[in-house]
Design a protein around this motif. Sequence first.
Motif, PDB file in Angstrom:
ATOM      1  N   ASP A 239       0.824  -1.208   0.000  1.00  0.00           N
ATOM      2  CA  ASP A 239       0.000   0.000   0.000  1.00  0.00           C
ATOM      3  C   ASP A 239       0.861   1.261   0.000  1.00  0.00           C
ATOM      4  N   VAL A 240       1.905   1.249   0.801  1.00  0.00           N
ATOM      5  CA  VAL A 240       2.788   2.408   0.869  1.00  0.00           C
ATOM      6  C   VAL A 240       3.490   2.614  -0.470  1.00  0.00           C
ATOM      7  N   ARG A 241       3.933   1.534  -1.076  1.00  0.00           N
ATOM      8  CA  ARG A 241       4.600   1.635  -2.378  1.00  0.00           C
ATOM      9  C   ARG A 241       3.643   2.182  -3.436  1.00  0.00           C
ATOM     10  N   GLN A 242       2.414   1.695  -3.412  1.00  0.00           N
ATOM     11  CA  GLN A 242       1.448   2.198  -4.384  1.00  0.00           C
ATOM     12  C   GLN A 242       1.147   3.677  -4.133  1.00  0.00           C
ATOM     13  N   ASN A 243       1.067   4.051  -2.891  1.00  0.00           N
ATOM     14  CA  ASN A 243       0.716   5.424  -2.547  1.00  0.00           C
ATOM     15  C   ASN A 243       1.860   6.396  -2.809  1.00  0.00           C
ATOM     16  N   ALA A 244       3.001   5.915  -3.228  1.00  0.00           N
ATOM     17  CA  ALA A 244       4.119   6.802  -3.553  1.00  0.00           C
ATOM     18  C   ALA A 244       3.773   7.703  -4.734  1.00  0.00           C
ATOM     19  N   GLN A 245       2.703   7.405  -5.428  1.00  0.00           N
ATOM     20  CA  GLN A 245       2.294   8.226  -6.566  1.00  0.00           C
ATOM     21  C   GLN A 245       1.507   9.466  -6.125  1.00  0.00           C
ATOM     22  N   MET A 246       1.399   9.695  -4.852  1.00  0.00           N
ATOM     23  CA  MET A 246       0.706  10.887  -4.360  1.00  0.00           C
ATOM     24  C   MET A 246       1.337  12.151  -4.932  1.00  0.00           C
ATOM     25  N   ALA A 247       2.605  12.089  -5.277  1.00  0.00           N
ATOM     26  CA  ALA A 247       3.282  13.267  -5.837  1.00  0.00           C
ATOM     27  C   ALA A 247       2.635  13.694  -7.156  1.00  0.00           C
ATOM     28  N   ARG A 248       1.846  12.822  -7.735  1.00  0.00           N
ATOM     29  CA  ARG A 248       1.161  13.187  -8.979  1.00  0.00           C
ATOM     30  C   ARG A 248       0.140  14.298  -8.749  1.00  0.00           C
ATOM     31  N   LEU A 249      -0.160  14.603  -7.507  1.00  0.00           N
ATOM     32  CA  LEU A 249      -1.034  15.730  -7.228  1.00  0.00           C
ATOM     33  C   LEU A 249      -0.414  17.031  -7.724  1.00  0.00           C
ATOM     34  N   CYS A 250       0.895  17.014  -7.933  1.00  0.00           N
ATOM     35  CA  CYS A 250       1.587  18.212  -8.426  1.00  0.00           C
ATOM     36  C   CYS A 250       1.175  18.561  -9.856  1.00  0.00           C
ATOM     37  N   ASP A 251       0.474  17.679 -10.530  1.00  0.00           N
ATOM     38  CA  ASP A 251      -0.045  18.010 -11.861  1.00  0.00           C
ATOM     39  C   ASP A 251      -0.996  19.200 -11.789  1.00  0.00           C
ATOM     40  N   MET A 252      -1.458  19.525 -10.594  1.00  0.00           N
ATOM     41  CA  MET A 252      -2.378  20.647 -10.423  1.00  0.00           C
ATOM     42  C   MET A 252      -1.687  21.992 -10.598  1.00  0.00           C
ATOM     43  N   ARG A 253      -0.397  21.990 -10.835  1.00  0.00           N
ATOM     44  CA  ARG A 253       0.276  23.260 -11.146  1.00  0.00           C
ATOM     45  C   ARG A 253      -0.353  23.872 -12.396  1.00  0.00           C
ATOM     46  N   ASP A 254      -0.842  23.017 -13.295  1.00  0.00           N
ATOM     47  CA  ASP A 254      -1.586  23.493 -14.453  1.00  0.00           C
ATOM     48  C   ASP A 254      -2.977  23.890 -13.954  1.00  0.00           C
ATOM     49  N   PRO A 255      -3.378  25.151 -14.116  1.00  0.00           N
ATOM     50  CA  PRO A 255      -4.666  25.593 -13.563  1.00  0.00           C
ATOM     51  C   PRO A 255      -5.881  24.915 -14.201  1.00  0.00           C
ATOM     52  N   ASN A 256      -5.702  24.256 -15.339  1.00  0.00           N
ATOM     53  CA  ASN A 256      -6.819  23.571 -16.001  1.00  0.00           C
ATOM     54  C   ASN A 256      -7.019  22.145 -15.504  1.00  0.00           C
ATOM     55  N   VAL A 257      -6.160  21.689 -14.619  1.00  0.00           N
ATOM     56  CA  VAL A 257      -6.198  20.284 -14.192  1.00  0.00           C
ATOM     57  C   VAL A 257      -6.775  20.164 -12.782  1.00  0.00           C
ATOM     58  N   ASP A 258      -7.765  19.294 -12.650  1.00  0.00           N
ATOM     59  CA  ASP A 258      -8.238  18.856 -11.337  1.00  0.00           C
ATOM     60  C   ASP A 258      -7.880  17.383 -11.234  1.00  0.00           C
ATOM     61  N   ILE A 259      -7.708  16.900 -10.001  1.00  0.00           N
ATOM     62  CA  ILE A 259      -7.210  15.542  -9.790  1.00  0.00           C
ATOM     63  C   ILE A 259      -8.216  14.728  -8.984  1.00  0.00           C
ATOM     64  N   VAL A 260      -8.420  13.491  -9.425  1.00  0.00           N
ATOM     65  CA  VAL A 260      -9.107  12.484  -8.614  1.00  0.00           C
ATOM     66  C   VAL A 260      -8.057  11.411  -8.372  1.00  0.00           C
ATOM     67  N   TYR A 261      -7.730  11.185  -7.106  1.00  0.00           N
ATOM     68  CA  TYR A 261      -6.696  10.222  -6.750  1.00  0.00           C
ATOM     69  C   TYR A 261      -7.349   9.045  -6.042  1.00  0.00           C
ATOM     70  N   VAL A 262      -7.179   7.857  -6.587  1.00  0.00           N
ATOM     71  CA  VAL A 262      -7.748   6.649  -5.985  1.00  0.00           C
ATOM     72  C   VAL A 262      -6.672   6.052  -5.083  1.00  0.00           C
ATOM     73  N   ALA A 263      -6.869   6.213  -3.778  1.00  0.00           N
ATOM     74  CA  ALA A 263      -5.867   5.748  -2.815  1.00  0.00           C
ATOM     75  C   ALA A 263      -6.094   4.274  -2.473  1.00  0.00           C
ATOM     76  N   PRO A 264      -5.015   3.528  -2.232  1.00  0.00           N
ATOM     77  CA  PRO A 264      -5.169   2.115  -1.896  1.00  0.00           C
ATOM     78  C   PRO A 264      -5.645   1.881  -0.456  1.00  0.00           C
ATOM     79  N   PHE A 265      -5.623   2.919   0.373  1.00  0.00           N
ATOM     80  CA  PHE A 265      -6.098   2.810   1.749  1.00  0.00           C
ATOM     81  C   PHE A 265      -6.486   4.205   2.220  1.00  0.00           C
ATOM     82  N   PRO A 266      -7.282   4.315   3.263  1.00  0.00           N
ATOM     83  CA  PRO A 266      -7.674   5.643   3.760  1.00  0.00           C
ATOM     84  C   PRO A 266      -6.451   6.429   4.233  1.00  0.00           C
ATOM     85  N   LEU A 267      -6.398   7.696   3.841  1.00  0.00           N
ATOM     86  CA  LEU A 267      -5.287   8.560   4.255  1.00  0.00           C
ATOM     87  C   LEU A 267      -5.697   9.345   5.489  1.00  0.00           C
TER      88      LEU A 267
END
Length: 163
Positions: free
Chosen positions: A107-135
């Motif tokens: 779960d921790v290894r999969q959740n390492a992709q949380m850094a992909r939230l940085c794609d929101m630097r583009d003002p046209n992008v909103d993110i839906v992140y499917v987490a493998p466990f509750p954060l």
Amino acid sequence: RAAASNAAASIIQAEWRRAQVARLYQDMKRQHAAAIHIANWWRFFCDRKATKLVLAEKRERDQHAWEAMTATFWRQWPRIRRSKRVVVHIPSLSFPERQRRTLSSLDVRQNAQMARLCDMRDPNVDIVYVAPFPLNEDTVSYFNKVLQIGGVADPAKRFRIIV
């Protein structure tokens, strides 16, 4: 005596002919079994060859479809990039299930992709992140703060975390 001798000769000849026919029958039976075996293998070979051809054709059609789809995507990318969009991140490690079951802290290894939230630097992008466990709230607030420091205006409204 001659009649008995003729009768004995007839019996011996009949037995000899029966034995020859029995051997011939056994040979024909073996040949028939061999012919059936060869025919089955030939049918298997032809079916396998036909299946390979069908699979190759399908693979080629799929490849052409994929190339057409990606070409269309790349042609439309400038328009897509300028428009509002939602990016859905589904973290997964492409390991076989057997290996995933034994992998420590998957779960921790999969959740390492949380850094992909940085794609929101583009003002046209909103993110839906499917987490493998509750954060926990600390993790979510940490990423909110990092995104604010990175120049993302009001990041809490622009991403959702789904478990």
